[in-house]
Design an enzyme around this catalytic site. Structure first.
Site, PDB file in Angstrom:
ATOM      1  N   SER A 158     -22.714 -22.983 -49.921  1.00  0.00           N
ATOM      2  CA  SER A 158     -21.371 -22.744 -50.456  1.00  0.00           C
ATOM      3  C   SER A 158     -21.380 -22.988 -51.955  1.00  0.00           C
ATOM      4  CB  SER A 158     -20.361 -23.634 -49.728  1.00  0.00           C
ATOM      5  OG  SER A 158     -19.048 -23.350 -50.156  1.00  0.00           O
ATOM      6  N   HIS A 170     -20.574 -18.798 -48.707  1.00  0.00           N
ATOM      7  CA  HIS A 170     -19.114 -18.677 -48.723  1.00  0.00           C
ATOM      8  C   HIS A 170     -18.666 -17.918 -49.962  1.00  0.00           C
ATOM      9  CE1 HIS A 170     -18.921 -22.642 -46.217  1.00  0.00           C
ATOM     10  NE2 HIS A 170     -19.204 -21.598 -45.469  1.00  0.00           N
ATOM     11  N   ASP A 180     -19.515 -27.147 -43.015  1.00  0.00           N
ATOM     12  CA  ASP A 180     -19.789 -25.923 -42.254  1.00  0.00           C
ATOM     13  C   ASP A 180     -21.277 -25.791 -41.947  1.00  0.00           C
ATOM     14  OD1 ASP A 180     -19.230 -23.492 -41.007  1.00  0.00           O
ATOM     15  OD2 ASP A 180     -19.558 -22.345 -42.849  1.00  0.00           O
TER      16      ASP A 180
END
Length: 423
Positions: free
Chosen positions: A242, A269, A366
């Site tokens: 991310s 992301h 995540d």
């Protein structure tokens, strides 16, 4: 404590919107605004802000140019504000590569809900930037304290005549001269050994050596959707990241050989459209063929597939045994679409594949729970980027705390360990 912010944008309206969004949170105080990169550099030097929001496209000096100077002269967290036109997408990817902490999409000036949503994302990223900066300062202080404890005062040693303790016949004996080693070491590249001259050149699209594919009749559907000899493999590398991910992916993918014995699947992301620009940029550095994933794509050795923004990407097995990309518009997982968790979970059924899981820098957690599930099912080659090289030590730390990580490594060592394991 309040963090000082400088807002940079050539639009007076956007400067007002961004400033108001930031000051909704009492943690932040906008201490100055600038209309272009040149003004931004002057304000940063004068006001010494904790963080900067920087428009990408501006007259006189754009955001990318200003960012590079800030990173060189006075590195502080910079969050880029990007439009979704082609130039904005490309410049944003370059900014992330050049040291920007993260980016947000510029809000639509006519949609109030969009402005509120963008404001929430901006504040979340600003808080993450400040937290990461404070963790780095604290870690350096701890390392300095530890190093000072280890330093001992040097003892003054009296010179010793070494020959006094040796027999005369040994002292007088001639030293045996060994032939000098040949220092002309050959450089090993991704595709084998080349000449003796050391070079720092990166592979480009024109110099990449691609894996030859089997000759097949003229296709009636896209070549990527058809199986070939490169769609047979036993290894698969899955990467999640991310905040800070674009730079980390560049570091990993440029160290991967073009003849990697399996595909690489990646969730970074990012909003829609940005992932395609990211794939195109990474493709210029890597000997692998880096592409944005499409629904129905057959996975091939020597390729890296980036999940497109706005979709969940899963890996499925077709009726003829090929592994394919499946894109869905199902709900975000852990607040993300694409989500690392979704992609990792889709690998659970493939027990015949040697799966290698990697979590790089990023906010949140995540992917960690899914890595744990895979680890408990027998996937033991798992990696987490260590805190020392992470922009944000969130996702990797979550996996480490779940005790499902075999290798905790600095970023630069992860591709080397992966290649060694694959061999």
């Amino acid at each position: 404590m309040q963090y000082k912010v400088v807002v940079v944008d050539d639009s007076p309206f956007m400067r007002k919107i961004i400033s108001d969004l930031i000051e909704r949170d009492p943690l932040f105080k906008v201490v100055g605004t600038a209309t272009n990169g040149l003004e931004a550099l002057t304000l940063v030097k004068k006001l010494k802000p904790d963080i900067v929001t920087m428009d990408v496209e501006m007259p006189e000096m754009n955001g990318l140019e200003a960012l590079k100077i800030i990173m060189k002269d006075n590195p502080i967290p910079v969050i880029m504000l990007s439009g979704i036109n082609e130039d904005g997408l490309r410049e944003t990817i370059l900014a992330l590569e050049s040291g920007a902490f993260d980016f947000i999409r510029k809000p639509s000036a006519v949609v109030s809900n969009d402005i509120v949503q963008v404001g929430e994302v901006l504040l979340e990223k600003m808080k993450a930037a400040m937290h990461a900066k404070e963790r780095r300062i604290a870690r350096k202080a701890e390392e300095l304290a530890r190093s000072e404890k280890k330093v001992e005062p040097k003892r003054k040693l009296e010179p010793i005549n070494r020959t006094d303790a040796l027999p005369a016949n040994i002292v007088s004996r001639k030293k045996e001269v060994l032939p000098k080693a040949n220092m002309n070491t050959k450089q090993v590249t991704r595709n084998g050994i080349i000449n003796d001259k050391v070079t720092d050149e990166k592979p480009t699209n024109s110099t990449k050596q691609k894996k030859p594919t089997a000759k097949i009749p003229a296709p009636t559907k896209p070549l990527w959707a058809m199986g070939s000899e490169t769609s047979q493999f036993q290894h698969l590398i899955a990467i999640g990241c991310s905040t800070g991910g674009p730079r980390a992916l560049k570091e990993v993918l440029e160290r991967m050989p073009g003849d990697l014995p399996g595909p690489v699947v990646i969730v970074q992301h990012m909003p829609p459209k940005f992932t395609k620009s990211l794939a195109q940029r990474l493709n210029t550095f890597s000997a692998l063929e880096v592409v944005e994933g499409e629904h129905g794509m057959v996975l091939n050795r020597g390729y890296a597939y980036i999940a497109p923004g706005g979709y969940q990407m899963k890996i499925e097995q077709s009726s003829v045994g090929h592994y394919e990309i499946c894109l869905t518009e199902e709900e975000p997982r852990n607040g993300h679409r694409p989500s690392v968790e979704v992609m990792f979970d889709s690998l659970l059924p493939f027990t015949l594949l040697k799966r290698h899981l990697v979590l790089l820098t990023g906010m949140g957690s995540d992917g960690a729970q899914a890595m744990k599930r895979l680890y408990e099912s027998g996937v033991t080659d798992t990696y987490a980027e260590s805190e020392e090289t992470c922009v944000v030590y969130g996702m990797p730390r979550s996996a480490v705390e779940l005790n499902c990580v075999k290798h905790i490594l600095p970023l630069q060592e992860i591709p080397l360990q992966l290649i060694q394991t694959l061999k």
